[in-house]
Design an enzyme around this catalytic site. Structure first.
Site, mmCIF file in Angstrom:
data_model
loop_
_atom_site.group_PDB
_atom_site.id
_atom_site.type_symbol
_atom_site.label_atom_id
_atom_site.label_comp_id
_atom_site.label_asym_id
_atom_site.label_seq_id
_atom_site.Cartn_x
_atom_site.Cartn_y
_atom_site.Cartn_z
ATOM 1 N N GLU A 212 3.427 -43.489 5.232
ATOM 2 C CA GLU A 212 2.581 -44.682 5.271
ATOM 3 C C GLU A 212 3.434 -45.841 4.766
ATOM 4 O O GLU A 212 3.695 -45.959 3.574
ATOM 5 C CB GLU A 212 1.342 -44.482 4.390
ATOM 6 C CG GLU A 212 0.421 -43.356 4.852
ATOM 7 C CD GLU A 212 -0.202 -43.621 6.203
ATOM 8 O OE1 GLU A 212 -0.201 -44.793 6.645
ATOM 9 O OE2 GLU A 212 -0.707 -42.678 6.824
ATOM 10 N N CYS A 246 -0.306 -53.497 1.618
ATOM 11 C CA CYS A 246 0.491 -53.147 2.795
ATOM 12 C C CYS A 246 -0.139 -53.616 4.099
ATOM 13 O O CYS A 246 0.557 -53.810 5.084
ATOM 14 C CB CYS A 246 0.741 -51.642 2.835
ATOM 15 S SG CYS A 246 -0.764 -50.643 2.912
#
Length: 465
Positions: A212, A246
């Site tokens: 990720e 993010c």
């Protein structure tokens, strides 16, 4: 922890997994219940740790971390039995009589490496998923969020034996360290640079990975968008956690006709959310450390630059705070557009045609998220048909991340693999394909010696001619 102690702990987890103790449904449910109960009992301590590491106010800490972890654990516990049932699948006519079935099994010993920006959420979410899937699990939290990392160690140590689940603070990465150990599955959340190292190390043991990562997530605002609402939601998504998210909008591409209107609404929304002096607002977070603060300040326009600060730009070096900042007249090759910002700086660029916006996005690495503000369904179809990204929203930002029903993950340089809800269990579970053939009937077509009649039957069943 020394490499020797680390290796010993991993060996103990492998031995414990081999006993089968983690596999029964009741054991998995118990582990999830213990985690949930411990989190509920220690909510104040978790909030305190997040204040120490990132200056998060209590509501933001609960909304963006604690509450989402509790929701994920509750979802996993509620659906665990159903999701782990063997799955019946259809078989081909030439396999008659037989049955196809997918049988779940845990991978074994799992490593979860979590980042500093959401140090509780991005650690406990996948960690709980690894345990729900029946694995033993080792969690390595980021040393850049030390208060939360230590709290994670205390939470897990207090409820589960280390041979089942353990947290390793400041795990060594040097020769013989964490990434040189053999695991059965590796789950990493962090930067693309470190993700490449993780994948390289995992390749030595042929360990499957979920990565990720991140990237420059675009936010497109066209001329049909509800501009006041778009501004409010962009400000929420961009400046949450002081921009250290993010999936935060990394830059805005706005149709040039409505740029000035959007800019006005963005400034108004910043003031409404954080006041006229955000640096003094206790509900506005801080930058994680001095190095990250200095990197972000270098992304602000130099006096000789064409780009200008349209809002914000104030700095508090002593308390590591940067005002919610908007940049205008930004060019594609400016420093702020050449790396993921990961902070409270929002560049605004303009486009004239939809084609121009699409070409700008597709000329860059595939982002983790994509946001589109429009009332035009044709625009939605065209952007989604032509732009590749991990996940995103229409007329909102980052909220797709909060849904257990929407698998979350990246594509290309923004990552690989998905989790959340059912996808979390699937990530940490190996589904074995099994064909159960009958012993009462044994069609002779596949056996030698081969004849013309057998070949005709073979062609009939395989390929249809």
């Amino acid at each position: 922890m020394t490499p020797q102690k680390l290796s010993k702990l991993i060996g103990q987890q492998r031995e414990y997994y081999a006993t089968g103790s983690t596999r029964p449904l009741q054991a998995r449910q118990k582990a999830l219940s213990l985690l949930e109960e411990s989190i509920r009992l220690h909510q104040q301590e978790i909030c305190n740790a997040l204040v120490n590491d990132l200056g998060k106010c209590p509501q933001e800490a609960y909304m963006s971390e604690i509450g989402m972890v509790l929701e994920e654990i509750r979802y996993l516990r509620r659906h665990l039995a159903a999701y782990l049932r063997p799955r019946r699948v259809a078989t081909a006519l030439y396999q008659f009589p037989s049955r196809g079935v997918l049988l779940p099994e845990p991978y074994g010993n799992v490593l979860v490496m979590s980042p500093w920006n959401y140090p509780f959420l991005l650690a406990m979410g996948p960690f709980a998923g690894a345990l729900a899937a029946g694995n033993t699990a080792l969690l390595s939290p980021s040393p850049q969020s030390p208060s939360t990392s230590h709290l994670l160690f205390q939470l897990v140590e207090g409820i589960l034996p280390p041979q089942w689940a353990a947290v390793v603070e400041n795990a060594p990465l040097e020769e013989g360290g964490l990434l040189d150990q053999a695991f059965d599955y590796l789950f990493f959340t962090g930067s693309p640079k470190t993700g490449r190292l993780v994948m390289e190390k995992a390749a030595h043991h042929l360990t499957p990975v979920t990565l990720e990562l991140g990237g420059k997530s675009p936010c497109v605002v066209d001329e049909t968008a509800n501009l006041p609402l778009a501004a409010r939601r962009i400000v929420f998504g961009k400046y949450l956690n002081a921009g250290q998210t993010c999936v935060a909008p990394d830059y805005v591409l706005v149709q040039e006709k409505v740029k000035n209107h959007l800019l006005g609404y963005l400034k108004k929304s910043i003031t409404e959310c954080y006041g006229t002096d955000p640096l003094k607002n206790p509900q506005y977070g801080r930058i994680v450390n001095q190095a990250h603060f200095d990197r972000l300040t270098r992304l602000l326009p130099a006096p000789s630059s064409q780009a200008r600060i349209a809002a914000g730009g104030g700095l508090d070096r002593d308390h590591l705070r940067i005002e919610p900042t908007i940049l205008c007249d930004v060019k594609a090759d400016d420093p702020v557009m050449c790396e993921e910002i990961f902070g409270p700086i929002l560049p605004i660029l303009t486009y004239r045609t939809r084609q121009e916006a699409i070409e700008f996005i597709t000329a860059r690495p595939k982002p983790l998220a994509f946001y589109l503000f429009t009332q035009n369904k044709s625009a939605q179809r065209e952007f989604f048909d032509r732009c590749s990204f991990g996940g995103g929203c229409v007329n909102d930002t980052i909220m797709h991340l909060s849904s257990t029903a929407l698998p979350f993950g990246g594509v290309g340089e923004s990552g690989m693999g998905r989790y959340h809800g059912k996808a979390t269990l699937d990530t940490f579970t190996h589904w074995r394909s099994v064909l159960k053939s009958s012993t009462r009937v044994d069609p002779p077509m596949r056996y030698a010696p081969y004849t013309e009649a057998k070949e005709k039957l073979c062609r009939m069943f395989l390929g249809g001619k």
